[in-house]
Design an enzyme around this catalytic site. Structure first.
Site, PDB file in Angstrom:
ATOM      1  N   CYS A  45       0.814  -1.260   0.120  1.00 49.71           N
ATOM      2  CA  CYS A  45       0.031  -0.260   0.000  1.00 49.71           C
ATOM      3  C   CYS A  45       0.906   1.271   0.030  1.00 49.71           C
ATOM      4  O   CYS A  45       0.389   2.185  -0.669  1.00 49.71           O
ATOM      5  CB  CYS A  45      -0.919  -0.061   1.253  1.00 49.71           C
ATOM      6  SG  CYS A  45      -1.979  -1.401   1.186  1.00 49.71           S
TER       7      CYS A  45
HETATM    8  C1  BEZ Z   1       0.373  -4.728   1.853  1.00 45.76           C
HETATM    9  O1  BEZ Z   1       0.141  -3.193   1.490  1.00 45.76           O
HETATM   10  O2  BEZ Z   1       1.685  -4.863   1.773  1.00 45.76           O
HETATM   11  C2  BEZ Z   1      -0.636  -5.474   2.354  1.00 45.76           C
HETATM   12  C3  BEZ Z   1      -1.717  -4.968   3.072  1.00 45.76           C
HETATM   13  C4  BEZ Z   1      -2.788  -5.797   3.715  1.00 45.76           C
HETATM   14  C5  BEZ Z   1      -2.399  -7.217   3.657  1.00 45.76           C
HETATM   15  C6  BEZ Z   1      -1.115  -7.702   3.026  1.00 45.76           C
HETATM   16  C7  BEZ Z   1      -0.239  -7.097   2.567  1.00 45.76           C
END
Ligand code: BEZ
Length: 211
Positions: A45
């Site tokens: 994210c």
């Molecule tokens: C991420 O943005 O890396 C992420 C967010 C939620 C669950 C798994 C990965």
């Protein structure tokens, strides 16, 4: 209830990092992209939010506003913002919706319980000036989106909204386009003065008409 192409994008009022927003009012007369990410302070994210921020000028040039959302609150988004600026080389330059009560996530069916029952998936909704949904995309948490693809599809949507054309496989801005089958050969001669190639009666290509 899933949101389908052609549906009016549900309206809402929400708290964001740029204050309270009424979605339809905020969209105004232009295009909009509403996208969700699963969670603040997570790696993929963080790269995505930086990726959207870096390309803000490309969205502005297409009269398109962008707005993000997760089920974290605005206070969390505001704390996370500095990490995005520090690590991604771009400050957050568009609003993030705080949706800790899942109101908008539920309205847009952004939580897919068989993937994760509390976090939003990576949804993208492209909304036209008529407030109707023109495109939806859904990615899992483990796959970051491709901003080039989002800009590419926006170019296609904006082009096909103005001209009787469709865009072929792997089309990018500047490439030849396909003349809609509702246009006769005779009409095509006047509508597409650069000429067209008739590969098959149902497959006619022409240079991109807005260039
Ligand atoms: C991420 O943005 O890396 C992420 C967010 C939620 C669950 C798994 C990965």
């Amino acid at each position: 209830m899933a949101i389908r192409l052609g549906d009016v994008a549900p309206d809402f009022t929400a708290q964001t990092t740029e204050g309270t927003i009424n979605f339809h009012e905020w969209l105004g007369d232009g295009w909009g992209i509403l996208f969700s990410h699963p969670k603040d302070f997570t790696p993929v994210c963080t790269t995505e939010l930086g990726g959207f921020a870096k390309r803000k000028a490309d969205f502005d040039a297409r009269n398109t506003k962008i707005i993000g959302l997760s089920v974290d609150d605005v206070a969390s988004h505001n704390q996370w913002k500095s990490d995005i600026g520090e690590t991604q080389g771009a400050e957050l330059n568009f609003p993030l919706i705080g949706d800790e009560n899942h109101a908008v996530a539920d309205l847009y069916d952004m939580i897919h319980p068989n993937a994760n029952d509390t976090l939003t998936v990576r949804s993208v909704f492209i909304i036209g000036p008529d407030k109707k949904v023109k495109l939806t995309l859904t990615y899992p948490a483990s796959t970051g989106r491709n901003i080039d693809e989002i800009v590419r599809v926006l170019d296609s949507l904006q082009l096909t909204a103005s001209y009787s054309v469709a865009t072929p496989v792997n089309w990018t801005n500047g490439g030849d386009v396909i003349i809609a089958n509702s246009v006769s050969d005779e009409e095509a001669q006047t509508k597409f003065p650069k000429g067209f190639t008739k590969v098959k009666p149902y497959l006619r290509t022409t240079p991109q008409p807005n260039l």
